[in-house]
Design a protein around this motif. Structure first.
Motif, PDB file in Angstrom:
ATOM      1  N   GLU A 183       2.445 -53.192 -18.268  1.00 55.12           N
ATOM      2  CA  GLU A 183       3.430 -52.147 -18.547  1.00 55.12           C
ATOM      3  C   GLU A 183       2.532 -50.978 -18.945  1.00 55.12           C
ATOM      4  N   ALA A 184       1.532 -50.976 -19.833  1.00 53.15           N
ATOM      5  CA  ALA A 184       0.562 -49.612 -20.237  1.00 53.15           C
ATOM      6  C   ALA A 184       0.106 -49.144 -18.918  1.00 53.15           C
ATOM      7  N   VAL A 185      -0.472 -49.983 -18.185  1.00 50.42           N
ATOM      8  CA  VAL A 185      -1.172 -49.728 -16.727  1.00 50.42           C
ATOM      9  C   VAL A 185      -0.169 -49.060 -15.905  1.00 50.42           C
ATOM     10  N   ALA A 186       0.768 -49.536 -15.769  1.00 49.83           N
ATOM     11  CA  ALA A 186       2.151 -48.937 -15.017  1.00 49.83           C
ATOM     12  C   ALA A 186       2.553 -47.596 -15.500  1.00 49.83           C
ATOM     13  N   GLU A 187       2.540 -47.349 -16.528  1.00 49.40           N
ATOM     14  CA  GLU A 187       2.831 -45.956 -17.167  1.00 49.40           C
ATOM     15  C   GLU A 187       1.964 -45.036 -16.826  1.00 49.40           C
ATOM     16  N   ALA A 188       0.717 -45.599 -16.959  1.00 43.99           N
ATOM     17  CA  ALA A 188      -0.341 -44.671 -16.510  1.00 43.99           C
ATOM     18  C   ALA A 188      -0.384 -44.094 -15.049  1.00 43.99           C
ATOM     19  N   GLN A 207      -9.399 -61.974 -23.688  1.00 47.05           N
ATOM     20  CA  GLN A 207      -9.079 -62.065 -22.250  1.00 47.05           C
ATOM     21  C   GLN A 207      -7.840 -61.223 -21.542  1.00 47.05           C
ATOM     22  N   ASN A 208      -8.384 -60.349 -20.921  1.00 52.03           N
ATOM     23  CA  ASN A 208      -6.856 -59.636 -20.423  1.00 52.03           C
ATOM     24  C   ASN A 208      -6.584 -60.322 -19.305  1.00 52.03           C
ATOM     25  N   PRO A 209      -5.064 -59.886 -19.060  1.00 55.30           N
ATOM     26  CA  PRO A 209      -4.432 -60.642 -17.918  1.00 55.30           C
ATOM     27  C   PRO A 209      -4.497 -59.804 -16.763  1.00 55.30           C
ATOM     28  N   VAL A 210      -5.757 -60.155 -16.212  1.00 55.56           N
ATOM     29  CA  VAL A 210      -6.086 -59.494 -15.015  1.00 55.56           C
ATOM     30  C   VAL A 210      -5.073 -59.430 -13.976  1.00 55.56           C
ATOM     31  N   GLU A 211      -4.817 -60.972 -13.608  1.00 60.45           N
ATOM     32  CA  GLU A 211      -4.241 -61.232 -12.405  1.00 60.45           C
ATOM     33  C   GLU A 211      -2.655 -60.425 -12.366  1.00 60.45           C
ATOM     34  N   GLN A 212      -2.085 -60.243 -13.536  1.00 59.59           N
ATOM     35  CA  GLN A 212      -0.830 -59.584 -13.743  1.00 59.59           C
ATOM     36  C   GLN A 212      -1.023 -58.033 -13.620  1.00 59.59           C
ATOM     37  N   ILE A 213      -2.108 -57.444 -14.331  1.00 56.22           N
ATOM     38  CA  ILE A 213      -2.550 -55.966 -14.162  1.00 56.22           C
ATOM     39  C   ILE A 213      -2.693 -55.549 -12.731  1.00 56.22           C
ATOM     40  N   ALA A 214      -3.321 -56.579 -11.953  1.00 59.17           N
ATOM     41  CA  ALA A 214      -3.617 -56.237 -10.824  1.00 59.17           C
ATOM     42  C   ALA A 214      -2.243 -56.275  -9.587  1.00 59.17           C
ATOM     43  N   ALA A 215      -1.446 -57.359 -10.207  1.00 63.93           N
ATOM     44  CA  ALA A 215      -0.190 -57.177  -9.159  1.00 63.93           C
ATOM     45  C   ALA A 215       0.587 -55.854  -9.726  1.00 63.93           C
ATOM     46  N   THR A 216       0.544 -55.478 -10.881  1.00 65.66           N
ATOM     47  CA  THR A 216       1.184 -54.131 -11.165  1.00 65.66           C
ATOM     48  C   THR A 216       0.611 -52.779 -10.468  1.00 65.66           C
ATOM     49  N   VAL A 217      -0.674 -52.710 -10.436  1.00 68.18           N
ATOM     50  CA  VAL A 217      -1.476 -51.912  -9.754  1.00 68.18           C
ATOM     51  C   VAL A 217      -1.002 -51.894  -8.304  1.00 68.18           C
TER      52      VAL A 217
END
Ligand SMILES: Cc1ncc(COP(=O)(O)O)c(C=O)c1O
Length: 354
Positions: free
Chosen positions: A113-118, A139-149
């Motif tokens: 969510e924070a990445v999406a906002e940025a 450990q950051n949730p990279v898979e979910q962050i990548a999906a958001t990007v």
């Protein structure tokens, strides 16, 4: 081996150390090119990719630099929740990029969510983030962050530092749609320091062609021309590549799923032990590293005395990183370390506590 429960450099298997003692070869020779080709082929399995894997004579920070120099003309979103994300931000800034910081409290994960906002506020060429923050044990949730990007900013290239997790945790370059995934030799790969590896996507390679001032040593376009001939632009660390060849064979021989489970079993054991002994865990629940545990020193233990005690038993752990020194200490469970080594360590720690 002298169990080094520190997050790199870690212990190296004697057969792998010995591989470095092979006689030199000319790096522009058929014999060496065959070894190099074998290594890049085998390395693809670790990255879960069909794309190119560059093997460079550098440490991981070198490839952090390569990522921003090759993939951003200007704009970088630097995600930070620990010292190594912060370093990548500084690497971007000192290479003249316009890097914006997205920082969350250390110990907490970066959330999609924070990445999406940025990404809603501004278009970025590149986003950088660390999979496993070795400083905080998150450990950051990279898979979910990548999906958001992919959803909010599909053209943004996703660069991931997996220096302290690749080879110990499953990270799927192609399935998650990552563009650059980098690691160092001296952590989960259990090699001596001095090599850094990165898998790079086709679209990142295409974008790099148009980025000016990529430099020379870490120019991915130049590196690819050489990689296509199973070679490198400059003289590689031959001895380390001999060792990599042997170690990749050992890693694949263990079986990747078996290896990942071994890491997560060790992580659970260390984390359960810490909580059972009144110590805290710095990383938020649900986001704890599988390869290194950052223990909050709630018992006010004298770290130096503790480590001296362990060293008298041929073991050592690591102090907290940077500003977390004293407030935390770190127990790494990566590379060649086995659950039985962890049991030996925890038995000694029990003795110290008593
Ligand atoms: C997550 C992470 N990124 C980057 C680095 C820097 O890697 P190197 O020391 O191989 O340059 C480290 C080193 O500990 C790390 O843990």
């Amino acid at each position: 081996m002298s169990p080094m429960f520190v997050p790199g450099p870690v212990d190296v298997n004697p057969a792998v150390l010995a591989a470095q003692a092979q006689p030199m070869l000319p790096h522009r020779s058929k014999e060496f090119e065959e070894i190099f080709q074998r290594c890049s082929e085998k390395a693809r399995n670790l990255f879960f990719t069909n794309r190119r894997v560059f093997i460079t004579t550098a440490s991981g920070t070198g490839l952090q630099e390569a990522a921003v120099r090759n993939l951003a003309k200007q704009t970088v979103l630097s995600c930070v929740n620990g010292a190594f994300g912060k370093r990548w931000y500084e690497v971007a800034q000192t290479n003249g990029k316009q890097a914006d910081l997205l920082e969350v409290e250390w110990g907490q994960p970066l959330l999609p969510e924070a990445v999406a906002e940025a990404l809603r506020k501004k278009q970025y060429e590149v986003i950088t983030l660390v999979h496993n923050e070795t400083s905080t044990g998150v450990q950051n949730p990279v898979e979910q962050i990548a999906a958001t990007v992919h959803e909010f900013s599909p053209d943004t290239l996703i660069c991931v530092d997996a220096v302290s997790s690749l080879g110990g945790v499953k990270i799927e370059m192609d399935a998650w749609g990552l563009d650059l995934l980098l690691t160092s030799s001296q952590k989960c790969l259990a090699l001596p320091p001095g090599l850094a590896l990165a898998a790079v996507s086709d679209r990142a390679m295409a974008y790099a062609q148009g980025v000016p001032n990529r430099g020379w040593y870490f120019d991915l376009v130049r590196m690819e021309k050489h990689l296509n001939k199973d070679s490198t632009p400059a003289t590689p660390a031959l001895s380390l590549i001999f060792a990599l060849d042997v170690q990749l064979e050992r890693i694949l021989g263990e079986g990747l799923e078996v290896r990942f489970k071994r890491h997560s079993d060790m992580a659970s054991r260390v984390q359960d032990w810490s909580l059972a002994h009144g110590l805290g865990l710095f990383a938020a629940a649900g986001y704890r590293s599988q390869t290194v545990t950052t223990v909050t020193n709630t018992l006010n233990l004298d770290f130096y005395r503790l480590n001296e005690f362990l060293m008298a038993h041929d073991m050592r752990i690591a102090n907290g990183y940077g500003s977390l020194k004293g407030k935390t200490f770190r127990i790494a469970h990566m590379g060649e370390t086995q659950l039985e080594h962890i049991e030996t360590l925890l038995a000694s720690m029990n003795e110290f506590l008593a």
